[in-house]
Design an enzyme around this catalytic site. Structure first.
Site, PDB file in Angstrom:
ATOM      1  N   ASP A  97      23.918  -7.457  21.262  1.00 36.01           N
ATOM      2  CA  ASP A  97      24.249  -7.960  19.942  1.00 36.01           C
ATOM      3  C   ASP A  97      25.737  -7.704  19.714  1.00 36.01           C
ATOM      4  OD1 ASP A  97      24.236  -8.886  17.384  1.00 36.01           O
ATOM      5  OD2 ASP A  97      22.980  -7.301  16.556  1.00 36.01           O
ATOM      6  N   ASP A 269      13.398  -9.908  19.054  1.00 36.36           N
ATOM      7  CA  ASP A 269      13.676  -8.487  19.263  1.00 36.36           C
ATOM      8  C   ASP A 269      13.391  -7.754  17.966  1.00 36.36           C
ATOM      9  OD1 ASP A 269      16.396  -7.162  17.939  1.00 36.36           O
ATOM     10  OD2 ASP A 269      16.395  -9.350  17.945  1.00 36.36           O
ATOM     11  N   CYS A 307      -6.722  -0.707  26.667  1.00 35.14           N
ATOM     12  CA  CYS A 307      -5.270  -0.764  26.903  1.00 35.14           C
ATOM     13  C   CYS A 307      -4.927  -0.114  28.240  1.00 35.14           C
ATOM     14  CB  CYS A 307      -4.532  -0.055  25.774  1.00 35.14           C
ATOM     15  SG  CYS A 307      -2.734  -0.014  25.985  1.00 35.14           S
ATOM     16  N   CYS A 309      -2.062   1.125  29.200  1.00 35.72           N
ATOM     17  CA  CYS A 309      -0.897   2.018  29.189  1.00 35.72           C
ATOM     18  C   CYS A 309      -1.287   3.440  29.568  1.00 35.72           C
ATOM     19  CB  CYS A 309      -0.201   1.986  27.823  1.00 35.72           C
ATOM     20  SG  CYS A 309      -0.966   2.997  26.543  1.00 35.72           S
ATOM     21  N   HIS A 338       2.594   3.213  24.213  1.00 37.64           N
ATOM     22  CA  HIS A 338       1.470   2.366  23.788  1.00 37.64           C
ATOM     23  C   HIS A 338       1.949   1.162  22.984  1.00 37.64           C
ATOM     24  CE1 HIS A 338      -2.337   0.974  22.237  1.00 37.64           C
ATOM     25  NE2 HIS A 338      -1.759   0.928  21.042  1.00 37.64           N
TER      26      HIS A 338
END
Length: 380
Positions: A97, A269, A307, A309, A338
């Protein structure tokens, strides 16, 4: 390097595809984690690189912030140490940015020349010009850099929005002239205009006329409601090239993501997943889960058994609650693992829904669970 979107599937105005850069490709729709100072907060680079949703979606592009990196450690230091990729140990793509968000958050002195900031680190004064932002980002070496723009808060008067539009347009032209269109770095223009539909259209037309390598819509999720945001987004998209990537800056709540994808946005983002994680809030298919709640004290269940993760595979809700309650830094790391994995899975499901022609069904499901989640959270 002018970037184009190779569309692989569409569903209404939504599109899924790939964008090719000199360093590699990324798939869209895409969510890009924010590493403001060259690091995702509470995560090491190799941890981020190892995160993957069940469908294999991973972090493909990571953000860095020009304002912070030019002050600490300095763009020249980053360049001397091999550029952002080598400096941070990130092998994927990077986007920087320009510092435009700090025009919104730090309220610097603005004039035709640029933005005069006071350093948040030592109080020293710095002038960031459109040309300087380009040169700084060239030193940083990101694959995609952004023009310096003026992000006005909402609500703002029409006069304030007009002034922000004019400065953004003037600075964009100067940035475009200063940028060396090379094969290793793309430059994105940014659309402003607040929630005023005619100003959004005008800004998008003037930005696209400068022939940038890609386009972003900025100045949304800065105080307006989603009902105000989406028409402004549509007005901008109507005037932007369809064959190039379109990036909605700073937006990360699930409803806004899927609604923006349905209107033709490709890139997002936001710090939302990691900021929520640092406060013990986890993202799940059933909505937000506050891990600090007393009911989880003796829970041996994972956050989400489905999940993939490491947090869900290894640790219980009771353990995460304990870490969060006593302020252990590991809590922020485990919850961030997570939340980012969940977000990658969410955009992966969105991409799959476009390919299957079922995006409308996904929009209904997401709205039912997340309709009160609100817009994204801006910078880190």
């Amino acid at each position: 390097m002018k970037l184009t979107l190779d569309v692989t599937a569409t569903d209404g105005r939504a599109r899924a595809g790939t964008v090719t850069t000199s360093r590699g490709t990324f798939r869209t729709p895409i969510f890009m984690p924010v590493g403001t100072r060259g690091s995702i907060r509470a995560l090491m680079t190799h941890e981020l690189a190892g995160l993957a949703a069940a469908d294999g979606t991973q972090a493909e592009v990571v953000l860095g912030n020009t304002y912070h990196l030019m002050l600490r450690p300095g763009a020249d230091v980053v360049a001397d140490l091999g550029g952002l990729h080598r400096f941070t140990g990130w092998d994927g793509l990077m986007l920087t940015d320009s510092g435009g968000y700090q025009v919104f958050s730090l309220e610097p002195k603005l004039h035709d020349g640029g933005a005069e900031f006071r350093s948040t680190y030592d109080g020293s004064t710095h002038l960031l010009t459109p040309e300087g932002a380009v040169a700084t980002q060239e030193l940083l070496g990101a694959d995609i850099q952004m023009v310096l723009d003026v992000c006005a808060p909402l609500p703002s008067s029409r006069q304030v929005l007009r002034e922000a539009l004019e400065l953004t347009a003037s600075w964009a032209a100067r940035a475009r002239a200063a940028h060396r269109r090379t094969e290793d770095q793309a430059l994105f223009g940014i659309v402003q205009g607040g929630a005023e539909l005619d100003l959004r259209k005008e800004s998008a037309r003037r930005t696209s006329e400068l022939d940038f390598d890609g386009y972003a819509v900025g100045g949304l999720s800065v105080g307006e409601t989603r009902e105000e945001m989406l028409p402004a987004l549509e007005a901008a998209l109507d005037e932007l090239p369809e064959d190039q990537p379109r990036y909605l800056m700073g937006v990360g709540d699930p409803v806004s993501i899927v609604e923006s994808v349905a209107r033709g946005i490709d890139m997002f983002d936001c710090v939302l997943p990691t900021r929520l994680a640092r406060h013990g809030t986890l993202l799940t298919d059933d909505g937000r889960l506050n891990i600090k709640r007393a009911e989880f004290a003796r829970s041996d269940d994972p956050v989400d058994a489905a999940c993939p993760c490491a947090t869900c595979r290894r640790y219980s809700r009771g353990y995460l609650r304990h870490l969060s309650a006593v302020g252990e830094p590991a809590a922020a790391s485990l919850c961030s693992v997570h939340n980012l994995t969940w977000m990658f899975g969410f955009v992966g499901r969105t991409r799959a829904a476009i390919a299957a022609g079922t995006l409308e069904s996904l929009r209904r499901d997401v709205a039912e669970v997340w309709s009160g989640s609100g817009p994204g959270l801006g910078d880190a």
